[in-house]
Design a protein around this motif. Structure first.
Motif, PDB file in Angstrom:
ATOM      1  N   ILE A  18      88.826  35.594 106.341  1.00  0.00           N
ATOM      2  CA  ILE A  18      90.183  35.257 105.914  1.00  0.00           C
ATOM      3  C   ILE A  18      91.166  36.212 106.575  1.00  0.00           C
ATOM      4  O   ILE A  18      91.103  37.420 106.345  1.00  0.00           O
ATOM      5  CB  ILE A  18      90.328  35.342 104.380  1.00  0.00           C
ATOM      6  N   VAL A  19      92.062  35.671 107.409  1.00  0.00           N
ATOM      7  CA  VAL A  19      93.038  36.515 108.094  1.00  0.00           C
ATOM      8  C   VAL A  19      94.414  35.851 108.067  1.00  0.00           C
ATOM      9  O   VAL A  19      94.544  34.633 107.936  1.00  0.00           O
ATOM     10  CB  VAL A  19      92.641  36.810 109.560  1.00  0.00           C
ATOM     11  N   LEU A  20      95.437  36.676 108.202  1.00  0.00           N
ATOM     12  CA  LEU A  20      96.804  36.203 108.437  1.00  0.00           C
ATOM     13  C   LEU A  20      97.081  36.375 109.920  1.00  0.00           C
ATOM     14  O   LEU A  20      96.969  37.475 110.455  1.00  0.00           O
ATOM     15  CB  LEU A  20      97.818  37.025 107.634  1.00  0.00           C
ATOM     16  N   GLU A  21      97.437  35.287 110.559  1.00  0.00           N
ATOM     17  CA  GLU A  21      97.709  35.302 111.992  1.00  0.00           C
ATOM     18  C   GLU A  21      99.203  35.115 112.215  1.00  0.00           C
ATOM     19  O   GLU A  21      99.759  34.067 111.870  1.00  0.00           O
ATOM     20  CB  GLU A  21      96.937  34.168 112.674  1.00  0.00           C
ATOM     21  N   PRO A  22      99.902  36.128 112.774  1.00  0.00           N
ATOM     22  CA  PRO A  22     101.334  35.961 113.034  1.00  0.00           C
ATOM     23  C   PRO A  22     101.571  34.809 114.000  1.00  0.00           C
ATOM     24  O   PRO A  22     100.776  34.577 114.907  1.00  0.00           O
ATOM     25  CB  PRO A  22     101.748  37.291 113.673  1.00  0.00           C
ATOM     26  N   VAL A  23     102.662  34.079 113.796  1.00  0.00           N
ATOM     27  CA  VAL A  23     102.990  32.966 114.680  1.00  0.00           C
ATOM     28  C   VAL A  23     104.360  33.189 115.304  1.00  0.00           C
ATOM     29  O   VAL A  23     105.160  33.987 114.815  1.00  0.00           O
ATOM     30  CB  VAL A  23     102.954  31.607 113.942  1.00  0.00           C
ATOM     31  N   THR A  24     104.609  32.438 116.378  1.00  0.00           N
ATOM     32  CA  THR A  24     105.908  32.444 117.036  1.00  0.00           C
ATOM     33  C   THR A  24     106.498  31.042 116.940  1.00  0.00           C
ATOM     34  O   THR A  24     105.835  30.101 116.488  1.00  0.00           O
ATOM     35  CB  THR A  24     105.776  32.840 118.518  1.00  0.00           C
ATOM     36  N   ALA A  25     107.714  30.902 117.414  1.00  0.00           N
ATOM     37  CA  ALA A  25     108.373  29.593 117.390  1.00  0.00           C
ATOM     38  C   ALA A  25     107.570  28.543 118.153  1.00  0.00           C
ATOM     39  O   ALA A  25     107.611  27.359 117.812  1.00  0.00           O
ATOM     40  CB  ALA A  25     109.786  29.715 117.957  1.00  0.00           C
ATOM     41  N   ASP A  26     106.821  28.955 119.161  1.00  0.00           N
ATOM     42  CA  ASP A  26     105.995  28.006 119.915  1.00  0.00           C
ATOM     43  C   ASP A  26     104.895  27.380 119.056  1.00  0.00           C
ATOM     44  O   ASP A  26     104.353  26.331 119.398  1.00  0.00           O
ATOM     45  CB  ASP A  26     105.363  28.686 121.129  1.00  0.00           C
ATOM     46  N   ASP A  27     104.553  28.042 117.951  1.00  0.00           N
ATOM     47  CA  ASP A  27     103.513  27.543 117.054  1.00  0.00           C
ATOM     48  C   ASP A  27     104.063  26.602 115.981  1.00  0.00           C
ATOM     49  O   ASP A  27     103.320  26.172 115.095  1.00  0.00           O
ATOM     50  CB  ASP A  27     102.808  28.716 116.356  1.00  0.00           C
ATOM     51  N   ALA A  28     105.354  26.269 116.052  1.00  0.00           N
ATOM     52  CA  ALA A  28     105.987  25.453 115.004  1.00  0.00           C
ATOM     53  C   ALA A  28     105.254  24.133 114.732  1.00  0.00           C
ATOM     54  O   ALA A  28     105.095  23.761 113.565  1.00  0.00           O
ATOM     55  CB  ALA A  28     107.459  25.201 115.339  1.00  0.00           C
ATOM     56  N   PRO A  29     104.780  23.395 115.744  1.00  0.00           N
ATOM     57  CA  PRO A  29     104.065  22.149 115.424  1.00  0.00           C
ATOM     58  C   PRO A  29     102.804  22.372 114.591  1.00  0.00           C
ATOM     59  O   PRO A  29     102.518  21.607 113.666  1.00  0.00           O
ATOM     60  CB  PRO A  29     103.724  21.569 116.799  1.00  0.00           C
ATOM     61  N   LEU A  30     102.053  23.434 114.894  1.00  0.00           N
ATOM     62  CA  LEU A  30     100.854  23.743 114.111  1.00  0.00           C
ATOM     63  C   LEU A  30     101.221  24.154 112.688  1.00  0.00           C
ATOM     64  O   LEU A  30     100.609  23.701 111.713  1.00  0.00           O
ATOM     65  CB  LEU A  30     100.041  24.846 114.789  1.00  0.00           C
ATOM     66  N   VAL A  31     102.247  24.993 112.545  1.00  0.00           N
ATOM     67  CA  VAL A  31     102.696  25.403 111.208  1.00  0.00           C
ATOM     68  C   VAL A  31     103.169  24.181 110.431  1.00  0.00           C
ATOM     69  O   VAL A  31     102.861  24.036 109.236  1.00  0.00           O
ATOM     70  CB  VAL A  31     103.815  26.467 111.295  1.00  0.00           C
ATOM     71  N   TYR A  75     106.392  34.551 109.839  1.00  0.00           N
ATOM     72  CA  TYR A  75     105.464  33.500 109.435  1.00  0.00           C
ATOM     73  C   TYR A  75     104.056  33.907 109.855  1.00  0.00           C
ATOM     74  O   TYR A  75     103.864  34.488 110.931  1.00  0.00           O
ATOM     75  CB  TYR A  75     105.802  32.176 110.120  1.00  0.00           C
ATOM     76  N   TYR A  76     103.096  33.545 109.026  1.00  0.00           N
ATOM     77  CA  TYR A  76     101.690  33.796 109.313  1.00  0.00           C
ATOM     78  C   TYR A  76     100.893  32.559 108.931  1.00  0.00           C
ATOM     79  O   TYR A  76     101.105  31.993 107.848  1.00  0.00           O
ATOM     80  CB  TYR A  76     101.151  34.973 108.484  1.00  0.00           C
ATOM     81  N   LEU A  77      99.976  32.152 109.790  1.00  0.00           N
ATOM     82  CA  LEU A  77      99.005  31.140 109.402  1.00  0.00           C
ATOM     83  C   LEU A  77      97.902  31.829 108.615  1.00  0.00           C
ATOM     84  O   LEU A  77      97.510  32.960 108.933  1.00  0.00           O
ATOM     85  CB  LEU A  77      98.398  30.459 110.626  1.00  0.00           C
ATOM     86  N   ILE A  78      97.415  31.164 107.598  1.00  0.00           N
ATOM     87  CA  ILE A  78      96.254  31.635 106.855  1.00  0.00           C
ATOM     88  C   ILE A  78      95.042  30.964 107.489  1.00  0.00           C
ATOM     89  O   ILE A  78      94.935  29.738 107.484  1.00  0.00           O
ATOM     90  CB  ILE A  78      96.360  31.274 105.368  1.00  0.00           C
ATOM     91  N   LEU A  79      94.168  31.784 108.058  1.00  0.00           N
ATOM     92  CA  LEU A  79      92.969  31.267 108.708  1.00  0.00           C
ATOM     93  C   LEU A  79      91.740  31.616 107.886  1.00  0.00           C
ATOM     94  O   LEU A  79      91.578  32.762 107.451  1.00  0.00           O
ATOM     95  CB  LEU A  79      92.814  31.866 110.108  1.00  0.00           C
ATOM     96  N   VAL A  80      90.897  30.629 107.675  1.00  0.00           N
ATOM     97  CA  VAL A  80      89.594  30.840 107.048  1.00  0.00           C
ATOM     98  C   VAL A  80      88.560  30.400 108.063  1.00  0.00           C
ATOM     99  O   VAL A  80      88.563  29.240 108.502  1.00  0.00           O
ATOM    100  CB  VAL A  80      89.453  30.054 105.733  1.00  0.00           C
TER     101      VAL A  80
END
Length: 194
Positions: A18-31, A75-80
């Motif tokens: 379980i990690v928090l992955e920082p995102v950028t504006a380029d990741d907006a579609p995935l978020v 913003y951070y994605l939660i990855l499992v």
């Protein structure tokens, strides 16, 4: 951004799923994709239109690209196991009304897909959010939760938050019985003082 503290998730042991992955504006579609799934898992019952208006207002790639780019937002994605199951939005410098003497961070959003709940993901994410707050030199984390979300409120209490106020939403698209929110806060100390 060179002044960013190192994300605690990057310092996790390799075995941590379980990690928090920082995102950028380029990741907006995935978020956006993760946000819509997680939001629809938990909150469609709040709305007359099953949340369509709110999702369009907050979770399209265009809207998220702009919001992620805001200098005060993280913003951070939660990855499992390296799979996105949710996201976190922090407002880094956000005073809590009535507690302005504290250097505070707002946990504005934490959404986790239903399939990932009950597995310790929320607890681990809250620990990582607390570590991020410490890295930014914060003394207090605060959030708002629906007053009808008794399980979420109980979870936040278990994570060290306490009630400190209320708030009323005014979205006409939202069912009136869900307009109430609670405000919760958690004072934190540097790791060495705990």
């Amino acid at each position: 951004m060179t002044n960013e503290p190192t994300s605690p998730c990057r310092e996790q042991p390799a075995a941590s799923p379980i990690v928090l992955e920082p995102v950028t504006a380029d990741d907006a579609p995935l978020v956006a994709d993760v946000a819509v799934r997680a939001y629809n898992d938990h909150y469609t019952h709040l709305w007359f239109d099953e949340g369509t208006w709110y999702v369009t207002k907050c979770f399209t790639p265009v809207v998220l690209r702009e919001d992620i780019s805001h200098p005060n937002h993280r913003y951070y994605l939660i990855l499992v196991d390296q799979q996105p199951v949710g996201f976190v939005k922090l407002k880094i410098d956000q005073p809590l009304p009535g507690f302005e003497s504290f250097n505070a961070l707002e946990l504005e959003r934490i959404y986790i897909e239903r399939a990932a709940t009950g597995q310790g993901v929320g607890r681990t994410v809250m620990e990582q959010v607390t570590d991020i707050a410490r890295q930014y030199g914060k003394e207090l984390i605060w959030l708002k939760a629906m007053d009808s979300s008794t399980l979420a409120i109980a979870f936040y209490r278990q994570s060290g938050f306490e009630l400190c106020g209320t708030h009323q939403l005014s979205f006409p698209q939202m069912k009136p019985e869900y307009h109430g929110m609670v405000i919760m806060k958690k004072e934190i100390l540097p790791r060495s003082n705990q």
